[in-house]
Design an enzyme around this catalytic site. Structure first.
Site, short mmCIF file in Angstrom:
data_model
loop_
_atom_site.label_atom_id
_atom_site.label_comp_id
_atom_site.label_asym_id
_atom_site.label_seq_id
_atom_site.Cartn_x
_atom_site.Cartn_y
_atom_site.Cartn_z
N GLY A 1 22.54 63.06 -8.21
CA GLY A 1 23.25 62.07 -9.00
C GLY A 1 22.45 61.55 -10.18
N MET A 2 21.12 61.58 -10.09
CA MET A 2 20.29 61.06 -11.18
C MET A 2 19.89 62.13 -12.17
SD MET A 2 19.95 57.83 -11.04
CE MET A 2 18.57 57.65 -12.16
N ASP B 1 15.89 53.86 -2.05
CA ASP B 1 16.75 54.99 -1.69
C ASP B 1 16.01 55.95 -0.76
OD1 ASP B 1 19.07 56.45 -1.62
OD2 ASP B 1 18.73 57.48 -3.52
#
Length: 624
Positions: free
Chosen positions: A25-26, A137
């Protein structure tokens, strides 16, 4: 691990790129090499973040903080460019599967491995918190398992514990459902204790295969994190005392990393902290990295990543002097990198097996690791007596199962990779695979076509005077294929083992041609021989691996510090074979055999060429 896309930049900053490791996602993660030869994982953040000046400012600050993180259980940040057209960060490359991948391959970890994991995670968080960072995370894909312990990654994009600027837009959540703390799930301010909650959830997942709050949907999982007690029913009692306190809803009641380490006490030294399948994954990934390293380096001038914005400003005057083409080239490079990334949960930095789908259980890469002497269980064949398969054969691809008690000396064998599948024989079907059956004398062979590589076969043979020998062979093959598709036992893996290595990657064509002349073909180039390879030329070169702890008799030679035995053979064709031990173990030993066949030179010349090839490939083999 995947090759770079055609036309993709070959350089980012000062790092030469080799392959794509994964996407998240990053952003995207690439395998690179620094000028001093170190492997790095280069993470390009999502191009969408490049247009957010606030993100660039926070990213710059967090990179500087992350560089202060050290310790044996983190992947250190080496370099970054927040001002690049697509901001990037380079960290030390870590070879090993993610915790999620390891559990998918080997199942829940045994208690001693979970304790080892807990100590490594607590040590990593000690360093991360020391410099004022909260990971935010900590999830299974951000923990990699290496030969000497876990590594925590992706803290380079965490938010520094200062100020009240949010890394994401108001109301959004950084973290992964099921592994985030209750305060994260409710978007409340967090402290380092939030990471300890995530650590507790990881320990539960490592010991049971699933998280303590997993629900039928993401909203249900988040509700469980905030409102329900963790499900610890399947966690061994000695591990509940580790995970339970970390999962307290009240952050103040959770232990600190230092307190957890004190509770664990000194860890017992070990060279194999994980189950054998995990170490096999590590070895396989290292072999794939070595294969990419062995490829010829392309010219860096052919393609380079877009320069930083500061660099573009310095070159603005070039356009006025007629060099607009250079700016167009940079724009094209930016377009190539502007793909959207998926929002899944793959490892942000992994080694070889991160982004691609799981390895097919019948693929050559998987079959290399399988111990064929464990494919048939005695219960399935108890009516024939007791199999005797205690000793491994020299050929690592097959195993003979012997029975002398009840069935007229039945000999059954399983070979996991017949190099050339032949359609000659009576057609059959085994476990949904096309198969052929052939009989000769007292033996019956049944060979199923491998669906991953149709030129390969998986074969069972029954040698017996009984009329139902073909039925016995079919039963054996049926059980073997079902076992292979499930969770077969693997050879014991140790660091530096050659068992996972495709031997066709240990020598490059240019080197061989400089010694033996033009190479016409490379047999088994895709690993069809599993533990062997042959290069065909005017002088053929064969290399293979056997399970042997005793060297053959012959002339002793020294291959730059490696003791080997040389055995020339005189006949119509001169053959010179070199053999040396790569590793000697209790269950398996690894002996390398290198043979050069020569039809027109004498034995001295043939053996000289064999020695030259051996000296060239030995430095590139994994170090046991």
């Amino acid at each position: 691990m995947k090759p770079l896309n055609p036309g993709e930049p070959l350089l980012i900053g000062r790092y030469r790129l080799l392959a794509a490791l994964g996407e998240g996602g990053m952003g995207r993660v690439l395998l690179g090499v620094s000028p001093d030869g170190r492997l790095v994982a280069v993470k390009q953040v999502h191009p969408g973040f490049a247009h957010d000046e606030g993100f660039r400012s926070r990213f710059r600050r967090e990179v500087e903080t992350s560089r202060m993180v050290s310790g044996a259980y983190t992947a250190a940040v080496m370099d970054a460019d927040p001002d690049a057209a697509t901001p990037w960060l380079a960290s030390v490359f870590v070879s090993g599967p993610s915790l999620r991948q390891a559990i998918d391959a080997a199942g829940p970890l045994p208690p001693h491995s979970v304790r080892y994991l807990a100590a490594g995670l607590a040590s990593a968080l000690t360093e991360i918190h020391r410099v004022g960072l909260i990971h935010r995370d900590l999830k299974p894909s951000n923990v990699l398992l290496t030969d000497d312990g876990p590594r925590v990654i992706d803290f380079g994009i965490a938010r520094a514990v200062e100020g009240d600027t949010e890394l994401t837009h108001t109301g959004s959540i950084i973290g992964s459902p099921g592994f985030m703390s209750p305060e994260q799930a409710e978007s409340r301010p967090i402290t380092p204790a939030s990471d300890m909650f995530s650590l507790g959830a990881l320990l539960v997942m490592a010991s049971t295969g699933q998280g303590p709050f997993t629900g039928a949907s993401t909203p249900q999982t988040l509700y469980n994190v905030v409102h329900t007690h963790p499900d610890l029913r399947m966690v061994p009692p000695e591990l509940r005392r580790l995970a339970g306190p970390c999962l307290a809803k009240n952050p103040a009641k959770r232990p600190t990393p230092a307190q957890l380490l004190d509770f664990l006490g000194p860890a017992a030294p070990t060279s194999a902290p994980w189950p054998h399948p995990v170490h096999a994954q590590i070895a396989q990934q290292k072999a794939e990295v070595n294969a990419f390293l062995a490829r010829p380096a392309p010219s860096p001038a052919l393609s380079q990543a877009p320069a930083s914005r500061a660099g573009r400003k310095r070159r603005t005057a070039w356009v006025a002097t007629g060099c607009a083409a250079a700016i167009l080239a940079v724009s094209a490079g930016v377009a190539l990198l502007s793909n959207q990334f998926s929002d899944g949960d793959p490892p942000a930095q992994t080694s070889a097996a991160a982004a691609p789908p799981p390895v097919d259980p019948l693929s050559p890469d998987r079959l290399r690791l399988v111990d064929p002497c464990t494919l048939l269980d005695e219960q399935s064949f108890s009516r024939y007596g007791t199999f005797d398969n205690g000793a491994l054969p020299a050929n690592l691809d097959n195993c003979a199962y012997l029975n002398f008690s009840d069935y007229s000396g039945l000999i059954g064998g399983i070979t996991v990779a017949v190099q050339m599948f032949s359609e000659k024989g009576e057609l059959d079907n085994v476990q949904g695979l096309d198969a052929v059956r052939s009989e000769k004398g007292d033996s019956c062979h049944i060979t199923a076509r491998n669906p991953v590589d149709p030129s390969l076969g998986i074969q069972a043979v029954a040698i017996n005077k009984a009329p139902d020998r073909c039925q016995i062979a079919k039963e054996m093959l049926d059980v073997a294929i079902r076992t292979l598709r499930g969770t077969p036992k693997l050879y014991p893996m140790t660091p530096g083992s050659l068992l996972p290595v495709n031997l066709c990657t240990v020598a490059n064509k240019e080197m061989l041609q400089s010694i033996v002349g033009p190479i016409s073909t490379i047999d088994d180039e895709d690993g069809r021989g599993l533990h062997s390879c042959q290069w065909s030329a005017t002088q053929d070169v064969n290399i293979g691996l056997s399970n042997s702890s005793s060297l053959i008799k012959g002339k002793e030679v020294d291959l730059n510090g490696v003791k080997a035995v040389e055995t020339p053979e005189d006949g119509q064709t001169w053959a010179c074979e070199l053999a040396w031990h790569h590793r000697i173990g209790q269950r398996t030993s690894e002996m390398v055999h290198l043979q050069v066949l020569n039809s027109h030179e004498n034995k001295e010349s043939t053996c000289s060429k064999a020695e030259a090839i051996a000296k060239a490939i030995i430095p590139g083999l994994p170090k046991p």
